[in-house]
Design an enzyme around this catalytic site. Structure first.
Site, PDB file in Angstrom:
ATOM      1  N   MET A 208       0.678  -2.515  11.981  1.00  0.00           N
ATOM      2  CA  MET A 208       0.004  -3.632  12.644  1.00  0.00           C
ATOM      3  C   MET A 208      -0.141  -3.474  14.155  1.00  0.00           C
ATOM      4  O   MET A 208      -0.375  -4.447  14.858  1.00  0.00           O
ATOM      5  CB  MET A 208       0.725  -4.949  12.315  1.00  0.00           C
ATOM      6  CG  MET A 208       0.802  -5.234  10.821  1.00  0.00           C
ATOM      7  SD  MET A 208      -0.774  -5.062   9.952  1.00  0.00           S
ATOM      8  CE  MET A 208      -1.527  -6.620  10.356  1.00  0.00           C
TER       9      MET A 208
ATOM     10  N   HIS B  59      -8.190  -0.743   5.941  1.00  0.00           N
ATOM     11  CA  HIS B  59      -8.539  -2.024   6.577  1.00  0.00           C
ATOM     12  C   HIS B  59      -9.130  -2.954   5.516  1.00  0.00           C
ATOM     13  O   HIS B  59      -9.977  -2.534   4.722  1.00  0.00           O
ATOM     14  CB  HIS B  59      -9.553  -1.788   7.706  1.00  0.00           C
ATOM     15  CG  HIS B  59      -9.910  -3.046   8.413  1.00  0.00           C
ATOM     16  ND1 HIS B  59      -9.066  -3.650   9.328  1.00  0.00           N
ATOM     17  CD2 HIS B  59     -10.994  -3.850   8.320  1.00  0.00           C
ATOM     18  CE1 HIS B  59      -9.624  -4.768   9.764  1.00  0.00           C
ATOM     19  NE2 HIS B  59     -10.793  -4.915   9.161  1.00  0.00           N
TER      20      HIS B  59
ATOM     21  N   LEU C 141     -10.647   0.685  18.003  1.00  0.00           N
ATOM     22  CA  LEU C 141      -9.987  -0.043  16.915  1.00  0.00           C
ATOM     23  C   LEU C 141     -10.883  -0.144  15.672  1.00  0.00           C
ATOM     24  O   LEU C 141     -12.011  -0.637  15.754  1.00  0.00           O
ATOM     25  CB  LEU C 141      -9.632  -1.460  17.406  1.00  0.00           C
ATOM     26  CG  LEU C 141      -8.996  -2.378  16.351  1.00  0.00           C
ATOM     27  CD1 LEU C 141      -7.639  -1.863  15.922  1.00  0.00           C
ATOM     28  CD2 LEU C 141      -8.905  -3.807  16.876  1.00  0.00           C
TER      29      LEU C 141
ATOM     30  N   ARG D 122       5.451  -1.068  26.476  1.00  0.00           N
ATOM     31  CA  ARG D 122       4.545  -0.495  25.480  1.00  0.00           C
ATOM     32  C   ARG D 122       4.512   1.030  25.612  1.00  0.00           C
ATOM     33  O   ARG D 122       4.481   1.760  24.621  1.00  0.00           O
ATOM     34  CB  ARG D 122       3.139  -1.073  25.674  1.00  0.00           C
ATOM     35  CG  ARG D 122       2.172  -0.542  24.653  1.00  0.00           C
ATOM     36  CD  ARG D 122       0.792  -1.154  24.722  1.00  0.00           C
ATOM     37  NE  ARG D 122      -0.166  -0.224  24.122  1.00  0.00           N
ATOM     38  CZ  ARG D 122      -0.334  -0.079  22.819  1.00  0.00           C
ATOM     39  NH1 ARG D 122       0.346  -0.786  21.973  1.00  0.00           N
ATOM     40  NH2 ARG D 122      -1.192   0.812  22.348  1.00  0.00           N
TER      41      ARG D 122
ATOM     42  N   ILE E 146      -1.893  -1.082  17.512  1.00  0.00           N
ATOM     43  CA  ILE E 146      -2.946  -0.127  17.852  1.00  0.00           C
ATOM     44  C   ILE E 146      -2.275   1.149  18.350  1.00  0.00           C
ATOM     45  O   ILE E 146      -1.383   1.091  19.202  1.00  0.00           O
ATOM     46  CB  ILE E 146      -3.867  -0.728  18.932  1.00  0.00           C
ATOM     47  CG1 ILE E 146      -4.560  -1.976  18.367  1.00  0.00           C
ATOM     48  CG2 ILE E 146      -4.885   0.298  19.397  1.00  0.00           C
ATOM     49  CD1 ILE E 146      -5.298  -2.796  19.405  1.00  0.00           C
ATOM     50  N   LEU E 147      -2.680   2.277  17.800  1.00  0.00           N
ATOM     51  CA  LEU E 147      -2.107   3.546  18.256  1.00  0.00           C
ATOM     52  C   LEU E 147      -2.705   3.913  19.613  1.00  0.00           C
ATOM     53  O   LEU E 147      -3.918   3.827  19.805  1.00  0.00           O
ATOM     54  CB  LEU E 147      -2.424   4.668  17.261  1.00  0.00           C
ATOM     55  CG  LEU E 147      -1.646   4.705  15.950  1.00  0.00           C
ATOM     56  CD1 LEU E 147      -2.108   5.908  15.124  1.00  0.00           C
ATOM     57  CD2 LEU E 147      -0.141   4.757  16.167  1.00  0.00           C
TER      58      LEU E 147
ATOM     59  N   GLU F  57      -7.416  -2.057  -2.456  1.00  0.00           N
ATOM     60  CA  GLU F  57      -6.757  -1.189  -1.470  1.00  0.00           C
ATOM     61  C   GLU F  57      -5.786  -0.243  -2.151  1.00  0.00           C
ATOM     62  O   GLU F  57      -5.688   0.938  -1.803  1.00  0.00           O
ATOM     63  CB  GLU F  57      -5.984  -2.034  -0.453  1.00  0.00           C
ATOM     64  CG  GLU F  57      -6.848  -2.890   0.443  1.00  0.00           C
ATOM     65  CD  GLU F  57      -6.010  -3.652   1.467  1.00  0.00           C
ATOM     66  OE1 GLU F  57      -5.101  -3.069   2.066  1.00  0.00           O
ATOM     67  OE2 GLU F  57      -6.266  -4.857   1.657  1.00  0.00           O
TER      68      GLU F  57
ATOM     69  N   ASN G 130       0.831  -1.210   0.000  1.00  0.00           N
ATOM     70  CA  ASN G 130       0.000   0.000   0.000  1.00  0.00           C
ATOM     71  C   ASN G 130       0.865   1.259   0.000  1.00  0.00           C
ATOM     72  O   ASN G 130       0.546   2.237  -0.675  1.00  0.00           O
ATOM     73  CB  ASN G 130      -0.941   0.002   1.207  1.00  0.00           C
ATOM     74  CG  ASN G 130      -2.193  -0.808   0.951  1.00  0.00           C
ATOM     75  OD1 ASN G 130      -3.031  -0.420   0.141  1.00  0.00           O
ATOM     76  ND2 ASN G 130      -2.301  -1.951   1.615  1.00  0.00           N
TER      77      ASN G 130
ATOM     78  N   ASN H 121      -6.477   5.165   8.083  1.00  0.00           N
ATOM     79  CA  ASN H 121      -6.046   3.766   8.079  1.00  0.00           C
ATOM     80  C   ASN H 121      -6.763   3.032   6.950  1.00  0.00           C
ATOM     81  O   ASN H 121      -7.891   3.374   6.600  1.00  0.00           O
ATOM     82  CB  ASN H 121      -6.425   3.122   9.425  1.00  0.00           C
ATOM     83  CG  ASN H 121      -6.065   1.655   9.503  1.00  0.00           C
ATOM     84  OD1 ASN H 121      -4.943   1.254   9.156  1.00  0.00           O
ATOM     85  ND2 ASN H 121      -7.002   0.831   9.948  1.00  0.00           N
TER      86      ASN H 121
END
Ligand code: GRF
Length: 205
Positions: free
Chosen positions: A95, A114, A149, A70, A97-98, A179, A19, A112
């Protein structure tokens, strides 16, 4: 485009980066009035890095596995994102999660892609989950990122038929082709100031 100032975008990617490559090509072909000022990745082995190098795009690696926690990773990522500070961040196969602090810092400035028709099949393995569910149509979604999410306001969606005999790889590949068109198109609309958000609804003007 006459009268359109070039925007600055930055891409976050974790892996193959097809992408990301589609975005690079669209910019190169003048389809998006933007420059790509950075690739940020959590994975030092991501092939996306090679693509950035070939396109002369600066790379920042924040190696998740070498961060003590994290929180430490999120803090380093936030700092890197603030340093680049583009008009738009594009999650292209990123990949992770922000965290909330990042999403809040760049509210309305992160999108994003998906590989499913949200709100169906959020999260990992979207294509496999769509197949297991037995849907006849799936697709891809480009959306703004909010604190939940795969839940933010939807910008564009494309439908893809599920065919008899599809397996996860076949369906993923068919969706991926869409995409590669949908993501550059959404970035173009953003950069041309054509997206107006009204609650959950994104209007294209
Ligand atoms: C894409 O299917 C994207 O929608 C999903 O992960 C995949 C990344 O592919 N989030 P690539 O790295 O862009 O080739």
């Amino acid at each position: 485009m006459v009268g359109t100032m070039k925007k600055r975008i930055a891409v976050l990617a974790s892996g193959r980066g097809s992408n990301f490559q589609a975005v690079i090509e669209a910019i190169r072909q003048g389809k998006i009035p933007a420059t790509c000022s950075a690739l940020i990745t959590d994975n030092p082995r991501a092939y996306a890095i090679e693509r950035a190098n070939q396109a002369g795009i600066p790379v920042t690696v924040i190696d998740y596995s070498s961060c003590p926690s994290r929180e430490a990773y999120e803090y380093a990522l936030l700092k890197a994102m603030q340093q680049v500070n583009p008009d738009l961040f594009v999650l292209a196969g990123y990949m992770r999660i922000l965290g909330t602090s990042i999403v809040r810092s760049f509210s309305g400035k992160i999108i994003n892609i998906h590989p499913a028709l949200l709100p169906s099949f959020p999260g990992l393995h979207a294509q496999r989950n769509a197949l297991d569910y037995g849907v006849k149509v799936s697709g891809c979604t480009v959306h703004f990122v909010d604190e939940s999410l795969d839940c933010g306001p939807i910008i564009l969606q494309r439908c893809v038929s599920v065919r008899d005999g599809d397996d996860e790889d076949l369906l993923a590949e068919r969706i991926l082709n869409h995409e590669h068109e949908c993501l550059p198109e959404a970035i173009r609309l953003f950069c041309e100031g054509k997206l107006v958000m009204n609650g959950r609804t994104v209007r294209i003007i």
